[in-house]
Design a protein around this motif. Structure first.
Motif, PDB file in Angstrom:
ATOM      1  N   ARG A 215      -6.801  -7.964  36.403  1.00  0.00           N
ATOM      2  CA  ARG A 215      -8.164  -7.807  36.911  1.00  0.00           C
ATOM      3  C   ARG A 215      -9.192  -7.768  35.789  1.00  0.00           C
ATOM      4  O   ARG A 215     -10.340  -8.133  35.965  1.00  0.00           O
ATOM      5  CB  ARG A 215      -8.228  -6.524  37.747  1.00  0.00           C
ATOM      6  CG  ARG A 215      -9.559  -6.245  38.406  1.00  0.00           C
ATOM      7  CD  ARG A 215      -9.447  -5.040  39.326  1.00  0.00           C
ATOM      8  NE  ARG A 215      -8.862  -3.903  38.642  1.00  0.00           N
ATOM      9  CZ  ARG A 215      -9.573  -3.075  37.889  1.00  0.00           C
ATOM     10  NH1 ARG A 215     -10.864  -3.270  37.716  1.00  0.00           N
ATOM     11  NH2 ARG A 215      -8.992  -2.047  37.305  1.00  0.00           N
ATOM     12  N   ASP A 248      -8.389 -17.238  51.061  1.00  0.00           N
ATOM     13  CA  ASP A 248      -9.240 -16.061  50.919  1.00  0.00           C
ATOM     14  C   ASP A 248      -9.303 -15.595  49.468  1.00  0.00           C
ATOM     15  O   ASP A 248     -10.346 -15.138  48.988  1.00  0.00           O
ATOM     16  CB  ASP A 248      -8.732 -14.928  51.808  1.00  0.00           C
ATOM     17  CG  ASP A 248      -9.059 -15.158  53.279  1.00  0.00           C
ATOM     18  OD1 ASP A 248      -9.931 -16.007  53.559  1.00  0.00           O
ATOM     19  OD2 ASP A 248      -8.445 -14.496  54.138  1.00  0.00           O
ATOM     20  N   LYS A 249      -8.192 -15.698  48.760  1.00  0.00           N
ATOM     21  CA  LYS A 249      -8.179 -15.295  47.349  1.00  0.00           C
ATOM     22  C   LYS A 249      -9.134 -16.165  46.545  1.00  0.00           C
ATOM     23  O   LYS A 249      -9.892 -15.671  45.701  1.00  0.00           O
ATOM     24  CB  LYS A 249      -6.758 -15.386  46.785  1.00  0.00           C
ATOM     25  CG  LYS A 249      -6.653 -14.867  45.363  1.00  0.00           C
ATOM     26  CD  LYS A 249      -5.248 -14.451  45.034  1.00  0.00           C
ATOM     27  CE  LYS A 249      -4.792 -13.299  45.882  1.00  0.00           C
ATOM     28  NZ  LYS A 249      -5.553 -12.049  45.625  1.00  0.00           N
ATOM     29  N   ASN A 252     -12.848 -15.322  47.694  1.00  0.00           N
ATOM     30  CA  ASN A 252     -13.287 -14.016  47.200  1.00  0.00           C
ATOM     31  C   ASN A 252     -13.534 -14.047  45.699  1.00  0.00           C
ATOM     32  O   ASN A 252     -14.477 -13.434  45.191  1.00  0.00           O
ATOM     33  CB  ASN A 252     -12.246 -12.952  47.537  1.00  0.00           C
ATOM     34  CG  ASN A 252     -12.224 -12.605  49.013  1.00  0.00           C
ATOM     35  OD1 ASN A 252     -13.219 -12.796  49.707  1.00  0.00           O
ATOM     36  ND2 ASN A 252     -11.098 -12.126  49.510  1.00  0.00           N
ATOM     37  N   PHE A 253     -12.688 -14.759  44.968  1.00  0.00           N
ATOM     38  CA  PHE A 253     -12.886 -14.894  43.524  1.00  0.00           C
ATOM     39  C   PHE A 253     -14.185 -15.638  43.236  1.00  0.00           C
ATOM     40  O   PHE A 253     -14.958 -15.247  42.353  1.00  0.00           O
ATOM     41  CB  PHE A 253     -11.706 -15.648  42.905  1.00  0.00           C
ATOM     42  CG  PHE A 253     -11.818 -15.836  41.422  1.00  0.00           C
ATOM     43  CD1 PHE A 253     -11.440 -14.831  40.548  1.00  0.00           C
ATOM     44  CD2 PHE A 253     -12.315 -17.013  40.883  1.00  0.00           C
ATOM     45  CE1 PHE A 253     -11.543 -14.999  39.176  1.00  0.00           C
ATOM     46  CE2 PHE A 253     -12.436 -17.184  39.520  1.00  0.00           C
ATOM     47  CZ  PHE A 253     -12.048 -16.177  38.661  1.00  0.00           C
ATOM     48  N   TYR A 254     -14.427 -16.679  43.988  1.00  0.00           N
ATOM     49  CA  TYR A 254     -15.672 -17.436  43.804  1.00  0.00           C
ATOM     50  C   TYR A 254     -16.879 -16.546  44.056  1.00  0.00           C
ATOM     51  O   TYR A 254     -17.811 -16.494  43.243  1.00  0.00           O
ATOM     52  CB  TYR A 254     -15.705 -18.634  44.749  1.00  0.00           C
ATOM     53  CG  TYR A 254     -17.061 -19.294  44.816  1.00  0.00           C
ATOM     54  CD1 TYR A 254     -17.496 -20.151  43.813  1.00  0.00           C
ATOM     55  CD2 TYR A 254     -17.927 -19.028  45.879  1.00  0.00           C
ATOM     56  CE1 TYR A 254     -18.753 -20.728  43.851  1.00  0.00           C
ATOM     57  CE2 TYR A 254     -19.190 -19.605  45.925  1.00  0.00           C
ATOM     58  CZ  TYR A 254     -19.597 -20.457  44.917  1.00  0.00           C
ATOM     59  OH  TYR A 254     -20.851 -21.019  44.951  1.00  0.00           O
ATOM     60  N   ARG A 255     -16.849 -15.809  45.159  1.00  0.00           N
ATOM     61  CA  ARG A 255     -18.026 -15.034  45.553  1.00  0.00           C
ATOM     62  C   ARG A 255     -18.241 -13.814  44.660  1.00  0.00           C
ATOM     63  O   ARG A 255     -19.373 -13.481  44.317  1.00  0.00           O
ATOM     64  CB  ARG A 255     -17.872 -14.600  47.014  1.00  0.00           C
ATOM     65  CG  ARG A 255     -19.053 -13.811  47.557  1.00  0.00           C
ATOM     66  CD  ARG A 255     -18.925 -13.591  49.040  1.00  0.00           C
ATOM     67  NE  ARG A 255     -17.657 -12.967  49.381  1.00  0.00           N
ATOM     68  CZ  ARG A 255     -17.260 -12.741  50.637  1.00  0.00           C
ATOM     69  NH1 ARG A 255     -18.030 -13.112  51.642  1.00  0.00           N
ATOM     70  NH2 ARG A 255     -16.098 -12.162  50.872  1.00  0.00           N
ATOM     71  N   LYS A 256     -17.147 -13.149  44.260  1.00  0.00           N
ATOM     72  CA  LYS A 256     -17.277 -11.888  43.525  1.00  0.00           C
ATOM     73  C   LYS A 256     -17.313 -12.061  42.017  1.00  0.00           C
ATOM     74  O   LYS A 256     -17.845 -11.204  41.301  1.00  0.00           O
ATOM     75  CB  LYS A 256     -16.133 -10.950  43.908  1.00  0.00           C
ATOM     76  CG  LYS A 256     -16.168 -10.513  45.354  1.00  0.00           C
ATOM     77  CD  LYS A 256     -14.967  -9.625  45.697  1.00  0.00           C
ATOM     78  CE  LYS A 256     -15.003  -9.197  47.160  1.00  0.00           C
ATOM     79  NZ  LYS A 256     -13.831  -8.347  47.513  1.00  0.00           N
ATOM     80  N   ARG A 257     -16.725 -13.144  41.497  1.00  0.00           N
ATOM     81  CA  ARG A 257     -16.646 -13.297  40.050  1.00  0.00           C
ATOM     82  C   ARG A 257     -17.437 -14.504  39.543  1.00  0.00           C
ATOM     83  O   ARG A 257     -18.230 -14.402  38.613  1.00  0.00           O
ATOM     84  CB  ARG A 257     -15.176 -13.424  39.601  1.00  0.00           C
ATOM     85  CG  ARG A 257     -14.311 -12.219  39.896  1.00  0.00           C
ATOM     86  CD  ARG A 257     -14.744 -10.988  39.107  1.00  0.00           C
ATOM     87  NE  ARG A 257     -14.659 -11.181  37.674  1.00  0.00           N
ATOM     88  CZ  ARG A 257     -13.591 -10.946  36.931  1.00  0.00           C
ATOM     89  NH1 ARG A 257     -12.473 -10.500  37.501  1.00  0.00           N
ATOM     90  NH2 ARG A 257     -13.615 -11.117  35.623  1.00  0.00           N
ATOM     91  N   SER A 260     -21.757 -14.920  39.932  1.00  0.00           N
ATOM     92  CA  SER A 260     -22.650 -14.241  38.988  1.00  0.00           C
ATOM     93  C   SER A 260     -22.751 -14.995  37.668  1.00  0.00           C
ATOM     94  O   SER A 260     -23.767 -14.917  36.978  1.00  0.00           O
ATOM     95  CB  SER A 260     -22.161 -12.812  38.737  1.00  0.00           C
ATOM     96  OG  SER A 260     -20.868 -12.823  38.152  1.00  0.00           O
ATOM     97  N   LYS A 290     -17.655 -16.334  57.631  1.00  0.00           N
ATOM     98  CA  LYS A 290     -18.279 -16.081  56.335  1.00  0.00           C
ATOM     99  C   LYS A 290     -19.796 -16.175  56.459  1.00  0.00           C
ATOM    100  O   LYS A 290     -20.337 -16.740  57.415  1.00  0.00           O
ATOM    101  CB  LYS A 290     -17.772 -17.074  55.286  1.00  0.00           C
ATOM    102  CG  LYS A 290     -16.257 -17.128  55.141  1.00  0.00           C
ATOM    103  CD  LYS A 290     -15.662 -15.808  54.685  1.00  0.00           C
ATOM    104  CE  LYS A 290     -14.153 -15.914  54.497  1.00  0.00           C
ATOM    105  NZ  LYS A 290     -13.539 -14.633  54.115  1.00  0.00           N
ATOM    106  N   ARG A 320     -31.375 -13.472  45.681  1.00  0.00           N
ATOM    107  CA  ARG A 320     -30.750 -12.160  45.491  1.00  0.00           C
ATOM    108  C   ARG A 320     -31.664 -11.233  44.702  1.00  0.00           C
ATOM    109  O   ARG A 320     -31.788 -10.040  45.004  1.00  0.00           O
ATOM    110  CB  ARG A 320     -29.402 -12.317  44.790  1.00  0.00           C
ATOM    111  CG  ARG A 320     -28.329 -12.987  45.637  1.00  0.00           C
ATOM    112  CD  ARG A 320     -26.984 -12.977  44.935  1.00  0.00           C
ATOM    113  NE  ARG A 320     -25.997 -13.719  45.691  1.00  0.00           N
ATOM    114  CZ  ARG A 320     -25.672 -14.987  45.470  1.00  0.00           C
ATOM    115  NH1 ARG A 320     -26.255 -15.651  44.478  1.00  0.00           N
ATOM    116  NH2 ARG A 320     -24.778 -15.593  46.215  1.00  0.00           N
TER     117      ARG A 320
END
Length: 709
Positions: A215, A248-249, A252-257, A260, A290, A320
């Protein structure tokens, strides 16, 4: 029947924890196991491992090639395992004593079984046993929930089943390689038993820079690995649950990591083609629930139009920021700073100075500023001051973290500070940031700290934020070679080191005269006819009332000192600025003076005849004066063993005695001439090692290096 369990334990980069892992295995109730300890330098590892494991035939130490990833290391273990079952244990973790027994008794005819994990900070190395009810759950259509941690640890797996599938870890990827082993297993197996009470203790990673967990790994490492693993595993022939897990993995990686990081166009350029390849494999149904922004992003990515995606990404970031700006005062300040101030032209002659987060006009920034004030007439100056203070030259002053503060740090060509800037500070490419730091390190710093004991501080976050800060430093001042070497490593510093000595010590060379000393005493209403003892202890990382409220229990017997030395001495008390409690000096009038808020400690050094300290770095600077130093180290065993730890051997390298109680302190002061004579040779060695760069010209050298360029 072969009931042997082969425990596969790669030990690379976690050598200091290996004995804890091996101890937890030695304590197992189930004893029919072997342990395969894998490392690229077995002889070096054996020098660390306790003898009881070296002399136990169940522990096999296997040499592996250097510079291979953990997946390849585990594959070597699989090839050499003799057991009917495999179990993967990371060498920085440990297991409860009933772990292997419970898993073995519960696996039955199933190919594998999983146990519950608990994450811990490991404040103690003792093995904790949690009693349980031995309850077993069965995971079928929800079996991929067991892969939330993307890890192969804490599964007991049939070796025969692994061999039948010819299953191995990918050796291509440093991160996510566990998925290349576990996803095919999950696809092949319909039901996975889960032992709720089989406790595996997983160490919470605290070194995201030098030894990151999955992580904590860098985006540059994680992104291509996840894309590669996803593309290797994702297939329309997979189960619906398997496809959903991988899709989903990735999302989620795209959106959270990744999102930004897409503020930077070069990041988009670097990852876009791989992102397109992977996103195109995602099942369209996966996007039904989504949010609109993610759906729109995926649509544009699938179109393979990088120019359009770049515009969309920039617009989304702008939205944002606008949303945050509308919802809170802090958000509005951040919005103006990021979207307005940082797009304004830099002021090439503007310098912002900050010392101890705006708490004082002091330290090396003060002396650099005063040198520039006399020698550089073409610059404008801003000082960060939280309280009003009369500063020579009458510069502009701003309070830290105000909107004006962010205006100036966004527009100044030069930033000079002795501590970290706010995390939200965005260093512009054209800016020059000089970090003066604030002391020669005795206690371990940042990357060298195993644990962080400051209240409310997460070790991982502390180190990650510190690393983000040091990446912004263009210049870092070193007071001596010893510090330069530590700073390089502990601060992960790769830019320009200035081997100049500390500007704050210039005064100790240039103004060490009787007139200056008496003038300082008169200004501060201190008697000129008495000698001065300066007591300047550090603060203890683990002593606090609550977050932000620190305490300090004064162990020095001031009343006894006044009684014995009051006719000859007075004492100045300099507590660390983080200490919030007030001292009671009743009955000590005209003897003890609280100078904790005095801004310039270098002036206190000049006035003092003796320094008493402990683990504060003040003695490194004070040694420039070649005056006596006493170390009141009543809690040295605790401080060195449990808290920060030291870089040097205090018993053999310090230029003065270690004193454990008030009797020893009183005796040392009474016989100060004898103490000086006893420690003369060590003091001279100490001075050469730590003070020889301080020649009174540090400010000049620093200004020449940074501003003349």
């Amino acid at each position: 029947m072969n009931n042997l369990i082969s425990v596969i334990t790669p030990a690379e980069n976690n050598e200091k924890y290996i004995n804890t892992a091996l101890e937890s295995l030695r304590n197992q109730k189930y004893t029919n196991f072997e342990v395969l300890v894998l490392h690229s330098d077995i002889e070096a590892l054996k020098s660390i491992v306790n003898d009881e494991y070296l002399n136990d035939d169940r522990y096999r130490f296997i040499n592996t090639p250097a510079d291979i990833y953990v997946g390849a290391t585990r594959n070597i273990g699989i090839e050499q395992a003799k057991g009917a079952y495999l179990y993967f244990l990371d060498s920085d973790d440990y297991i409860a004593e009933n772990m292997l027994q419970l898993l073995h008794e519960s696996i039955g005819e199933f190919p594998m079984i999983r146990g519950r994990m608990k994450t811990t900070d490991f404040s103690t190395s003792s093995v904790i046993i949690l009693p349980g009810t031995n309850k077993i759950k069965m995971y079928s259509n929800r079996r991929y929930n067991l892969l939330r941690s993307e890890s192969a640890i804490n599964y007991l797996i049939s070796k025969n089943f692994i061999d039948k599938m010819n299953l191995r870890f990918s050796e291509q990827f440093k991160t996510y390689s566990d998925l290349t082993f576990m996803v095919p297993l999950m696809e092949e197996i319909d039901i996975v038993p889960y032992a709720e009470e089989a406790i595996y203790f997983r160490r919470r990673g605290n070194d995201p820079i030098n030894n990151p967990t999955l992580r904590q790994s860098s985006l540059e490492q994680l992104t291509p690995d996840l894309f590669g693993v996803y593309n290797q595993l994702r297939s329309d022939n997979m189960s619906e649950e398997g496809r959903k897990y991988l899709d989903d993995k990735l999302l989620n990686f795209y959106r959270k990591r990744l999102v930004s990081e897409f503020r930077d166009d070069t990041t988009i350029d670097y990852y876009f083609s791989s992102l397109v390849e992977s996103i195109n494999k995602i099942d369209p149904d996966r996007l039904k629930n989504k949010d609109f922004i993610l759906k729109n992003d995926v649509k544009v990515i699938k179109s393979n139009n990088k120019r359009r995606f770049r515009k969309l990404s920039n617009f989304n970031h702008f939205l944002r920021d606008i949303k945050n700006g509308i919802t809170s005062r802090r958000g509005r300040k951040d919005l103006i700073y990021k979207r307005v101030f940082n797009y304004m032209k830099l002021k090439d002659n503007l310098v912002v100075f900050e010392s101890f987060q705006g708490k004082s006009y002091s330290d090396s920034p003060k002396y650099i500023y005063e040198y520039m004030l006399k020698n550089k007439s073409n610059y404008n100056y801003v000082w960060v001051m939280n309280n009003s203070n009369k500063i020579p030259g009458n510069p502009k002053t701003v309070k830290r973290n105000t909107l004006r503060y962010y205006y100036y740090i966004a527009r100044a060509k030069y930033i000079v500070s002795n501590v970290r800037m706010p995390n939200k500070y965005i260093k512009r490419p054209e800016q020059s940031y000089l970090q003066t730091w604030h002391g020669t390190p005795l206690k371990r710093l940042a990357g060298d700290m195993d644990n962080v004991h400051m209240p409310g501080t997460n070790a991982e976050r502390y180190k990650k934020n510190f690393n983000r800060e040091t990446d912004k430093w263009d210049y870092l001042i070193a007071p001596n070679q010893y510090s330069a070497d530590i700073f390089r490593r502990a601060f992960w510093f790769n830019n320009t080191m200035l081997p100049t000595g500390y500007p704050r010590n210039d005064i100790l060379t240039n103004q060490n005269d009787e007139d200056t000393i008496n003038r300082l005493k008169r200004i501060n209403h201190i008697p000129t006819n008495k000698k001065i003892i300066l007591y300047a202890p550090t603060w203890r990382d683990d002593e606090y009332f609550k977050v932000g409220k620190y305490k300090f229990n004064l162990k020095l017997d001031l009343h006894r000192m006044k009684e014995q030395f009051g006719d000859e001495y007075i004492i100045l008390l300099r507590m660390h600025y983080l200490v919030a409690s007030n001292m009671d000096l009743t009955g000590l009038e005209d003897f003890a003076y609280d100078v904790s808020s005095y801004s310039d400690v270098s002036e206190l050094y000049l006035m003092s005849d003796i320094l008493i300290t402990d683990y504060s770095s003040v003695f490194f600077d004070y040694a420039n004066l070649r005056r006596p130093i006493l170390f009141f180290t009543y809690d040295i065993e605790k401080y060195q063993g449990q808290l920060r730890g030291f870089y040097i051997d205090m018993e053999t390298e310090l230029p003065g005695p270690l004193l454990m109680d008030n009797n020893e302190v009183m005796d040392a002061i009474q016989n100060i001439d004898a103490v000086c004579e006893k420690y003369e040779d060590r003091y001279n060695e100490f001075y050469e090692r730590f003070c020889s760069w301080d020649d009174g010209r540090a400010s000049e050298k620093v200004v020449d290096a940074m501003f003349e360029k």
